[in-house]
Design a protein around this motif. Structure first.
Motif, PDB file in Angstrom:
ATOM      1  N   MET A   1       0.840  -1.225   0.000  1.00 27.55           N
ATOM      2  CA  MET A   1       0.000   0.000   0.000  1.00 27.55           C
ATOM      3  C   MET A   1       0.862   1.259   0.000  1.00 27.55           C
ATOM      4  SD  MET A   1      -2.935   1.267  -0.193  1.00 27.55           S
ATOM      5  CE  MET A   1      -2.747   3.022  -0.437  1.00 27.55           C
ATOM      6  N   ASN A   2       2.208   1.084  -0.135  1.00 30.35           N
ATOM      7  CA  ASN A   2       3.042   2.283  -0.261  1.00 30.35           C
ATOM      8  C   ASN A   2       2.595   3.044  -1.511  1.00 30.35           C
ATOM      9  OD1 ASN A   2       5.156   4.115  -0.861  1.00 30.35           O
ATOM     10  ND2 ASN A   2       6.578   2.890   0.372  1.00 30.35           N
ATOM     11  N   LEU A   3       2.246   4.325  -1.329  1.00 33.74           N
ATOM     12  CA  LEU A   3       1.775   5.130  -2.464  1.00 33.74           C
ATOM     13  C   LEU A   3       2.784   5.096  -3.609  1.00 33.74           C
ATOM     14  CD1 LEU A   3      -0.149   7.309  -3.689  1.00 33.74           C
ATOM     15  CD2 LEU A   3       1.218   9.013  -2.458  1.00 33.74           C
ATOM     16  N   TYR A   4       4.057   5.104  -3.249  1.00 28.51           N
ATOM     17  CA  TYR A   4       5.086   5.092  -4.290  1.00 28.51           C
ATOM     18  C   TYR A   4       4.988   3.823  -5.143  1.00 28.51           C
ATOM     19  CZ  TYR A   4       9.486   4.858  -6.698  1.00 28.51           C
ATOM     20  OH  TYR A   4      10.419   4.729  -7.691  1.00 28.51           O
ATOM     21  N   GLN A   5       4.654   2.704  -4.498  1.00 32.48           N
ATOM     22  CA  GLN A   5       4.519   1.451  -5.252  1.00 32.48           C
ATOM     23  C   GLN A   5       3.431   1.594  -6.324  1.00 32.48           C
ATOM     24  OE1 GLN A   5       6.529  -1.439  -4.817  1.00 32.48           O
ATOM     25  NE2 GLN A   5       5.551  -1.906  -6.784  1.00 32.48           N
ATOM     26  N   ARG A   6       2.393   2.351  -6.016  1.00 30.97           N
ATOM     27  CA  ARG A   6       1.317   2.584  -7.010  1.00 30.97           C
ATOM     28  C   ARG A   6       1.874   3.308  -8.231  1.00 30.97           C
ATOM     29  NH1 ARG A   6      -3.658   0.269  -5.137  1.00 30.97           N
ATOM     30  NH2 ARG A   6      -3.752   0.586  -2.887  1.00 30.97           N
ATOM     31  N   PHE A   7       2.751   4.273  -7.971  1.00 33.58           N
ATOM     32  CA  PHE A   7       3.335   5.014  -9.100  1.00 33.58           C
ATOM     33  C   PHE A   7       4.253   4.096  -9.909  1.00 33.58           C
ATOM     34  CE2 PHE A   7       3.140   8.866  -6.045  1.00 33.58           C
ATOM     35  CZ  PHE A   7       1.803   9.065  -6.347  1.00 33.58           C
ATOM     36  N   LEU A   8       4.984   3.267  -9.181  1.00 34.33           N
ATOM     37  CA  LEU A   8       5.898   2.331  -9.836  1.00 34.33           C
ATOM     38  C   LEU A   8       5.106   1.336 -10.687  1.00 34.33           C
ATOM     39  CD1 LEU A   8       8.951   2.236  -9.602  1.00 34.33           C
ATOM     40  CD2 LEU A   8       8.714   0.642  -7.702  1.00 34.33           C
ATOM     41  N   ASP A   9       4.025   0.827 -10.116  1.00 30.75           N
ATOM     42  CA  ASP A   9       3.182  -0.120 -10.859  1.00 30.75           C
ATOM     43  C   ASP A   9       2.610   0.553 -12.108  1.00 30.75           C
ATOM     44  OD1 ASP A   9       3.688  -1.896  -8.858  1.00 30.75           O
ATOM     45  OD2 ASP A   9       1.722  -1.730  -7.893  1.00 30.75           O
ATOM     46  N   ALA A  10       2.204   1.822 -11.945  1.00 30.83           N
ATOM     47  CA  ALA A  10       1.608   2.529 -13.086  1.00 30.83           C
ATOM     48  C   ALA A  10       2.628   2.694 -14.217  1.00 30.83           C
ATOM     49  CB  ALA A  10       1.084   3.898 -12.637  1.00 30.83           C
ATOM     50  N   ALA A  11       3.893   2.850 -13.838  1.00 26.48           N
ATOM     51  CA  ALA A  11       4.934   3.098 -14.847  1.00 26.48           C
ATOM     52  C   ALA A  11       5.363   1.804 -15.552  1.00 26.48           C
ATOM     53  CB  ALA A  11       6.142   3.766 -14.190  1.00 26.48           C
ATOM     54  N   ALA A  12       5.021   0.650 -14.958  1.00 22.48           N
ATOM     55  CA  ALA A  12       5.445  -0.632 -15.554  1.00 22.48           C
ATOM     56  C   ALA A  12       4.880  -0.751 -16.965  1.00 22.48           C
ATOM     57  CB  ALA A  12       4.966  -1.791 -14.684  1.00 22.48           C
TER      58      ALA A  12
END
Ligand code: MLC
Ligand code: AMP
Length: 501
Positions: free
Chosen positions: A1-12
């Motif tokens: 649930m780290n917000l940064y992980q969401r950004f990372l996932d979006a960039a994949a």
């Protein structure tokens, strides 16, 4: 649930796509951006930053500033941005209150703030310049290490953003990973964010508008960001043809309209102009539509909750209203004693939703004072029409908003009252053509007071420039009601045309 992980996932899957561009700094792909974030995160860890630690940041806007923000999220620490205009005296308060592990400042302030840090027992001061210089940037250049993404729960803190609030000194609004993600996902959806959007980013990134509202939409989609160092009419006019979305405070739109080069042709590629942080005057909305054929989308929010209401992407955008509550935000209107307001009446807006913060940093009593039965009391006076549209009609809190920046009169009054020769003071906001409201001070002073120019100069030593009154007037007495309370409304009426609008 780290917000940064969401950004990372979006960039994949978009690794080679442009994530961010900045004048003179070229274009960074998602792979480059996140690689640099990983290295920056490694430098933070080497500096001793651990999950939950506060990282206080007062640097010029730049791509490095963006990646520092993301790196703080990545290591699970708590980002604490500060306006670059804050003076040493102001910083001393914030550092004392937040007790950060690390302060990152502009290289030009290294000497002054390292000394401050030493006095206050602050472990580490690193520097970061907008041109990619500084000790933090040096550390990044010297490492290949990539810090991992620290797992976080939805309730874990992601940021503390200081806000003047309604009473007392500035206090730190505690925003969690869950708060920020919920709001970002909602805004991306309701504003129809697209992969081919280009965000023209001219807001500062030390407040929620530029930092969360604007950046998070683009990072979640993901879509390219054009990161300008600040709002300048010439640069923004040049950038409009290659962009699709602009978010700004009303002053942006007033200044663009004052330039005849701002016209329909220049806006042909734009799909959305968003305004917020302060009331957009209906005349600005109308003039904008006449000039460009487009209607500004006004939305309303605050530091403690991110965005709360928005005019619709599709459907009628009504001047002077802030639109409908966001799909996951509940609103209600209450009288000052908490009593319900009859349909169509004016009341204090109270809100509830996943975007609403958990409280003020180390201030449980003040937190409790601003919630009623689980609803956050915004302090804004609003009315709601039969369709559900909200209009902000005033403020229950004593607050001035100048160019989208909040100014808390009591802070300035305290500084004025501490000056020799001044007995008491009242600070008010009066209409101003450019800033919406401008700060003005009335002082009751003896014959020996140092005069307006010296008072302004003294305040500039202590307070960020935008808070310093544009005019200081000596008066014989302040108007007071039977309870002894200063009647600021009378002062405002008297000085309504000081800075003619
Ligand atoms: C700068 N100055 C201001 C000012 N900004 N004075 C009053 N109000 C302001 N907002 C003063 C400086 O102290 C300086 O004074 C002089 O103006 C020139 O400074 P500058 O930095 O060159 O100003 P300028 O670039 O023109 O900045 C104006 C601005 C900027 C409107 C572009 O303030 C801005 O970007 N505002 C946006 C703020 C924002 O992001 N708000 C969102 C908060 S979040 P001197 O005397 O030193 O010369 C929020 C929640 C939500 O509210 O709903 O979004
Ligand atoms: P801040 O504390 O800096 O987050 O500022 C939040 C305050 O800005 C709100 O409580 C409102 O008073 C004001 N605000 C934000 N957006 C709007 C808007 N569109 N219209 C009127 N006031 C607004």
């Amino acid at each position: 649930m780290n917000l940064y992980q969401r950004f990372l996932d979006a960039a994949a899957g978009h690794e080679s796509g442009v994530a961010v561009r900045a004048p003179g700094r070229g274009a960074w792909t998602h792979a480059e951006l996140h690689g640099a974030v990983g290295r920056c995160a490694a430098v933070l860890q080497a500096a001793g930053v651990e999950p939950g630690d506060r990282v206080t940041v007062q640097v010029e806007k730049s791509i490095e500033n963006l990646l520092l923000y993301l790196a703080v999220l990545r290591v699970g620490a708590v980002y604490m941005p500060l306006n670059t205009a804050y003076t040493e005296a102001e910083l001393e308060y914030f550092i004392g209150d937040a007790e950060p592990r690390l302060l990152v400042c502009d290289p030009r302030r290294q000497g002054e703030l390292t000394a401050l840090g030493e006095r206050m027992g602050l472990a580490t001061v690193l520097t970061l310049g907008a041109d990619g210089t500084g000790t933090l940037a040096d550390g990044m250049a010297q490492t290949d290490a990539q810090a991992g993404v620290c797992p976080r729960e939805a309730d874990d803190l992601a940021a503390i953003v200081y806000t003047s609030g309604t009473t007392g000194r500035s206090k730190g609004a505690m925003l969690s990973h869950g708060n920020l993600f919920a709001n970002a996902a909602t805004l991306r959806d309701i504003w129809g964010w697209r992969a081919d959007d280009v965000l023209l980013h001219a807001l500062p990134i030390y407040h929620v508008h530029g930092l969360f509202v604007a950046l998070h939409c683009a990072l979640l989609e993901p879509s390219p960001i054009l990161l300008l160092p600040r709002f300048e009419v010439d640069t923004v006019l040049d950038a409009l043809p290659g962009s699709t979305v602009l978010m700004g405070v009303p002053t942006f739109y007033v200044r663009l309209l004052a330039d005849s080069r701002f016209d329909r042709a220049r806006c042909a590629g734009m799909r959305l102009f968003i305004s917020g942080s302060a009331p957009l005057l209906p005349e600005t909305f109308d003039a904008f539509e006449t000039r460009t054929g487009m209607r500004i989308l006004e939305r309303y929010g605050m530091t403690e909750a991110g965005m709360i209401t928005s005019n619709p992407l599709v459907g009628e955008r009504v001047a002077g209203t802030v639109g409908f509550p966001l799909p996951d935000v509940e609103v209600r209107l209450r009288g000052t004693e908490g009593e319900p307001v009859s349909a169509g009446g004016v009341g204090v807006l109270e809100i509830r939703g996943p975007n609403v913060f958990s409280g003020y940093w180390r201030q449980p009593e003040r937190t409790a004072g601003e919630f009623r039965d689980g609803w956050f009391v915004t302090g804004d006076l609003a009315e709601q029409d039969a369709e559900g549209r909200i209009s902000i009609v005033g403020r229950h809190k004593d607050l001035i908003i100048s160019g989208g920046l909040n100014i808390y009169p009591r802070e300035i009054e305290a500084e004025l009252n501490a000056l020799p020769g001044i007995d008491e003071s009242a600070v008010i906001g009066v209409p101003h053509a450019d800033f919406g409201e401008a700060v003005m001070a009335m002082v009751v002073a003896g014959e020996d007071w140092p005069g307006e120019t010296a008072v302004i100069a003294a305040l500039k030593q202590r307070l960020a420039g935008f808070k310093v009154p544009r005019k200081v007037v000596k008066v014989a007495a302040l108007p007071r009601n039977a309870m002894g309370k200063v009647q600021k409304n009378l002062l405002r009426d008297e000085h309504l045309h000081t800075f003619a609008r």
